[in-house]
Design a protein around this motif. Structure first.
Motif, PDB file in Angstrom:
ATOM      1  N   PRO A  18     -11.675 -31.939 -10.549  1.00 15.31           N
ATOM      2  CA  PRO A  18     -12.776 -31.821  -9.583  1.00 15.31           C
ATOM      3  C   PRO A  18     -12.606 -30.673  -8.597  1.00 15.31           C
ATOM      4  O   PRO A  18     -13.518 -30.390  -7.821  1.00 15.31           O
ATOM      5  CB  PRO A  18     -12.733 -33.174  -8.860  1.00 15.31           C
ATOM      6  CG  PRO A  18     -11.286 -33.549  -8.889  1.00 15.31           C
ATOM      7  CD  PRO A  18     -10.745 -33.032 -10.200  1.00 15.31           C
ATOM      8  N   ARG A  19     -11.457 -30.016  -8.615  1.00 17.42           N
ATOM      9  CA  ARG A  19     -11.221 -28.955  -7.638  1.00 17.42           C
ATOM     10  C   ARG A  19     -12.074 -27.731  -7.954  1.00 17.42           C
ATOM     11  O   ARG A  19     -12.376 -27.450  -9.115  1.00 17.42           O
ATOM     12  CB  ARG A  19      -9.738 -28.581  -7.619  1.00 17.42           C
ATOM     13  CG  ARG A  19      -8.832 -29.707  -7.145  1.00 17.42           C
ATOM     14  CD  ARG A  19      -7.369 -29.351  -7.308  1.00 17.42           C
ATOM     15  NE  ARG A  19      -7.013 -29.207  -8.719  1.00 17.42           N
ATOM     16  CZ  ARG A  19      -5.793 -28.887  -9.149  1.00 17.42           C
ATOM     17  NH1 ARG A  19      -4.833 -28.673  -8.273  1.00 17.42           N
ATOM     18  NH2 ARG A  19      -5.549 -28.791 -10.443  1.00 17.42           N
ATOM     19  N   SER A  20     -12.458 -27.011  -6.921  1.00 14.19           N
ATOM     20  CA  SER A  20     -13.297 -25.832  -7.111  1.00 14.19           C
ATOM     21  C   SER A  20     -12.456 -24.652  -7.584  1.00 14.19           C
ATOM     22  O   SER A  20     -11.234 -24.619  -7.403  1.00 14.19           O
ATOM     23  CB  SER A  20     -14.002 -25.469  -5.802  1.00 14.19           C
ATOM     24  OG  SER A  20     -13.040 -25.185  -4.792  1.00 14.19           O
ATOM     25  N   LEU A  21     -13.128 -23.682  -8.191  1.00 15.42           N
ATOM     26  CA  LEU A  21     -12.458 -22.459  -8.620  1.00 15.42           C
ATOM     27  C   LEU A  21     -12.349 -21.491  -7.444  1.00 15.42           C
ATOM     28  O   LEU A  21     -13.148 -21.546  -6.506  1.00 15.42           O
ATOM     29  CB  LEU A  21     -13.247 -21.793  -9.748  1.00 15.42           C
ATOM     30  CG  LEU A  21     -13.207 -22.480 -11.108  1.00 15.42           C
ATOM     31  CD1 LEU A  21     -14.213 -21.824 -12.043  1.00 15.42           C
ATOM     32  CD2 LEU A  21     -11.816 -22.413 -11.708  1.00 15.42           C
ATOM     33  N   PRO A  22     -11.370 -20.588  -7.484  1.00 21.99           N
ATOM     34  CA  PRO A  22     -11.295 -19.571  -6.428  1.00 21.99           C
ATOM     35  C   PRO A  22     -12.536 -18.683  -6.447  1.00 21.99           C
ATOM     36  O   PRO A  22     -13.151 -18.475  -7.498  1.00 21.99           O
ATOM     37  CB  PRO A  22     -10.036 -18.771  -6.802  1.00 21.99           C
ATOM     38  CG  PRO A  22      -9.279 -19.636  -7.745  1.00 21.99           C
ATOM     39  CD  PRO A  22     -10.284 -20.472  -8.462  1.00 21.99           C
ATOM     40  N   GLU A  23     -12.890 -18.160  -5.304  1.00 19.88           N
ATOM     41  CA  GLU A  23     -14.010 -17.228  -5.229  1.00 19.88           C
ATOM     42  C   GLU A  23     -13.630 -15.903  -5.887  1.00 19.88           C
ATOM     43  O   GLU A  23     -12.448 -15.567  -6.024  1.00 19.88           O
ATOM     44  CB  GLU A  23     -14.405 -16.997  -3.770  1.00 19.88           C
ATOM     45  CG  GLU A  23     -14.925 -18.240  -3.061  1.00 19.88           C
ATOM     46  CD  GLU A  23     -16.264 -18.696  -3.598  1.00 19.88           C
ATOM     47  OE1 GLU A  23     -17.006 -17.838  -4.131  1.00 19.88           O
ATOM     48  OE2 GLU A  23     -16.570 -19.897  -3.503  1.00 19.88           O
ATOM     49  N   ALA A  24     -14.650 -15.153  -6.285  1.00 18.87           N
ATOM     50  CA  ALA A  24     -14.410 -13.895  -6.997  1.00 18.87           C
ATOM     51  C   ALA A  24     -13.635 -12.896  -6.137  1.00 18.87           C
ATOM     52  O   ALA A  24     -12.713 -12.225  -6.622  1.00 18.87           O
ATOM     53  CB  ALA A  24     -15.739 -13.292  -7.442  1.00 18.87           C
ATOM     54  N   GLY A  25     -13.995 -12.808  -4.865  1.00 17.42           N
ATOM     55  CA  GLY A  25     -13.333 -11.843  -3.987  1.00 17.42           C
ATOM     56  C   GLY A  25     -11.834 -12.056  -3.874  1.00 17.42           C
ATOM     57  O   GLY A  25     -11.045 -11.119  -4.096  1.00 17.42           O
ATOM     58  N   PRO A  26     -11.385 -13.272  -3.527  1.00 18.14           N
ATOM     59  CA  PRO A  26      -9.944 -13.520  -3.459  1.00 18.14           C
ATOM     60  C   PRO A  26      -9.223 -13.309  -4.789  1.00 18.14           C
ATOM     61  O   PRO A  26      -8.077 -12.853  -4.813  1.00 18.14           O
ATOM     62  CB  PRO A  26      -9.868 -14.987  -3.018  1.00 18.14           C
ATOM     63  CG  PRO A  26     -11.132 -15.216  -2.263  1.00 18.14           C
ATOM     64  CD  PRO A  26     -12.162 -14.391  -2.968  1.00 18.14           C
ATOM     65  N   LEU A  27      -9.877 -13.635  -5.902  1.00 17.37           N
ATOM     66  CA  LEU A  27      -9.253 -13.408  -7.208  1.00 17.37           C
ATOM     67  C   LEU A  27      -9.003 -11.922  -7.437  1.00 17.37           C
ATOM     68  O   LEU A  27      -7.905 -11.507  -7.828  1.00 17.37           O
ATOM     69  CB  LEU A  27     -10.143 -13.961  -8.324  1.00 17.37           C
ATOM     70  CG  LEU A  27     -10.046 -15.451  -8.642  1.00 17.37           C
ATOM     71  CD1 LEU A  27     -11.019 -15.811  -9.755  1.00 17.37           C
ATOM     72  CD2 LEU A  27      -8.629 -15.834  -9.049  1.00 17.37           C
ATOM     73  N   GLN A  28     -10.029 -11.121  -7.204  1.00 16.75           N
ATOM     74  CA  GLN A  28      -9.874  -9.678  -7.382  1.00 16.75           C
ATOM     75  C   GLN A  28      -8.867  -9.111  -6.390  1.00 16.75           C
ATOM     76  O   GLN A  28      -8.092  -8.208  -6.727  1.00 16.75           O
ATOM     77  CB  GLN A  28     -11.232  -8.992  -7.220  1.00 16.75           C
ATOM     78  CG  GLN A  28     -12.211  -9.324  -8.342  1.00 16.75           C
ATOM     79  CD  GLN A  28     -13.613  -8.822  -8.060  1.00 16.75           C
ATOM     80  OE1 GLN A  28     -14.101  -8.922  -6.931  1.00 16.75           O
ATOM     81  NE2 GLN A  28     -14.275  -8.298  -9.078  1.00 16.75           N
ATOM     82  N   GLY A  29      -8.857  -9.661  -5.172  1.00 12.79           N
ATOM     83  CA  GLY A  29      -7.896  -9.202  -4.177  1.00 12.79           C
ATOM     84  C   GLY A  29      -6.466  -9.515  -4.569  1.00 12.79           C
ATOM     85  O   GLY A  29      -5.555  -8.701  -4.342  1.00 12.79           O
ATOM     86  N   ALA A  30      -6.251 -10.687  -5.176  1.00 11.78           N
ATOM     87  CA  ALA A  30      -4.904 -11.056  -5.607  1.00 11.78           C
ATOM     88  C   ALA A  30      -4.399 -10.113  -6.695  1.00 11.78           C
ATOM     89  O   ALA A  30      -3.237  -9.687  -6.681  1.00 11.78           O
ATOM     90  CB  ALA A  30      -4.899 -12.501  -6.113  1.00 11.78           C
ATOM     91  N   VAL A  31      -5.282  -9.771  -7.637  1.00 10.18           N
ATOM     92  CA  VAL A  31      -4.898  -8.832  -8.694  1.00 10.18           C
ATOM     93  C   VAL A  31      -4.597  -7.458  -8.095  1.00 10.18           C
ATOM     94  O   VAL A  31      -3.611  -6.796  -8.461  1.00 10.18           O
ATOM     95  CB  VAL A  31      -6.008  -8.730  -9.759  1.00 10.18           C
ATOM     96  CG1 VAL A  31      -5.663  -7.675 -10.801  1.00 10.18           C
ATOM     97  CG2 VAL A  31      -6.222 -10.076 -10.436  1.00 10.18           C
ATOM     98  N   ALA A  32      -5.433  -7.030  -7.163  1.00 12.28           N
ATOM     99  CA  ALA A  32      -5.214  -5.730  -6.521  1.00 12.28           C
ATOM    100  C   ALA A  32      -3.889  -5.709  -5.771  1.00 12.28           C
ATOM    101  O   ALA A  32      -3.170  -4.691  -5.785  1.00 12.28           O
ATOM    102  CB  ALA A  32      -6.372  -5.421  -5.574  1.00 12.28           C
ATOM    103  N   ASP A  33      -3.531  -6.815  -5.126  1.00  8.79           N
ATOM    104  CA  ASP A  33      -2.255  -6.882  -4.403  1.00  8.79           C
ATOM    105  C   ASP A  33      -1.080  -6.720  -5.365  1.00  8.79           C
ATOM    106  O   ASP A  33      -0.092  -6.035  -5.049  1.00  8.79           O
ATOM    107  CB  ASP A  33      -2.139  -8.215  -3.664  1.00  8.79           C
ATOM    108  CG  ASP A  33      -3.073  -8.291  -2.458  1.00  8.79           C
ATOM    109  OD1 ASP A  33      -3.549  -7.221  -2.017  1.00  8.79           O
ATOM    110  OD2 ASP A  33      -3.328  -9.413  -1.974  1.00  8.79           O
TER     111      ASP A  33
END
Length: 208
Positions: A18-33
């Motif tokens: 039931p947990r929500s998925l991460p938002e697109a922005g934080p996902l892309q930010g994590a990859v960029a980091d």
């Protein structure tokens, strides 16, 4: 309760998450980091030559994760088709199909999230190294062009075609029957059709 206090809620093997998925922005930010950390650390050092294979491998991690999710989605589709065939009006079969449908929708969302991370890594790979990223084998498919409007449009067209074709196509197993001018032994013909009918009680006879 003690386990919940120690570990929190944990998903069962056959339970939807039931947990929500991460938002697109934080996902892309994590990859960029991740990419920026490698580039900043290895640039202008003796390990700079290893940057290309390391960034390729990092991108490939997301690509492999995406492929695993797509294989799970394919299995879910097969199970849904099997469950549709097995429907007998019982609550057990109906609940099973509902569970598979919910699982499939969740897998699609997970697939899209993994694809987003893979595509973000590909973009950063190409930006930093000036070369295209390619998987070791296979192709790199992206579903970003499949907007909600496109999907709705395709669903509408498919439904329209079914509505036009189904009245002209009787339900049941299609059995094609053909013969030349010498095929006129009605006893053998009926015997063959009876054998087929014993295997396919819902058969629909096609002839030309």
């Amino acid at each position: 309760l003690h386990e919940l206090q120690l570990y929190g809620w944990r998903q069962g093997s056959d339970e939807p998450d039931p947990r929500s998925l991460p938002e697109a922005g934080p996902l892309q930010g994590a990859v960029a980091d991740m990419v920026d950390a490698l580039v900043a650390t290895l640039a202008d050092t003796r390990l700079e030559g290893d940057l290309s294979p390391l960034l390729w491998s990092l991108t490939n991690v997301f690509h492999l994760s995406l492929q695993r999710t797509e294989r799970a989605l394919d299995r879910n589709e097969s199970e849904q088709r099997r469950s549709q065939r097995d429907q007998d009006g019982s609550e057990i079969r109906s609940v099973e199909l509902e569970r598979l449908l919910a699982e499939g929708l969740s897998l699609i969302e997970r697939r899209n999230a993994h694809e987003l991370m893979r595509d973000a890594a590909v973009t950063l790979f190409e930006r930093h190294l000036g070369e295209a990223w390619r998987p070791l084998n296979g192709s790199r498919t992206s579903h970003r062009a499949l907007t909600a409007a496109v999907i709705d449009s395709r669903d509408f067209i498919a439904a329209k075609r079914r509505a036009e074709i189904e009245p002209l196509t009787p339900a049941g197993t299609k059995i094609a029957f053909a013969g030349g001018v010498d095929c006129n032994d009605h006893t053998r013909i009926w015997a063959a059709l009876d054998r087929v009918h014993s295997k396919h009680a819902d058969m629909v006879l096609l002839h030309g």
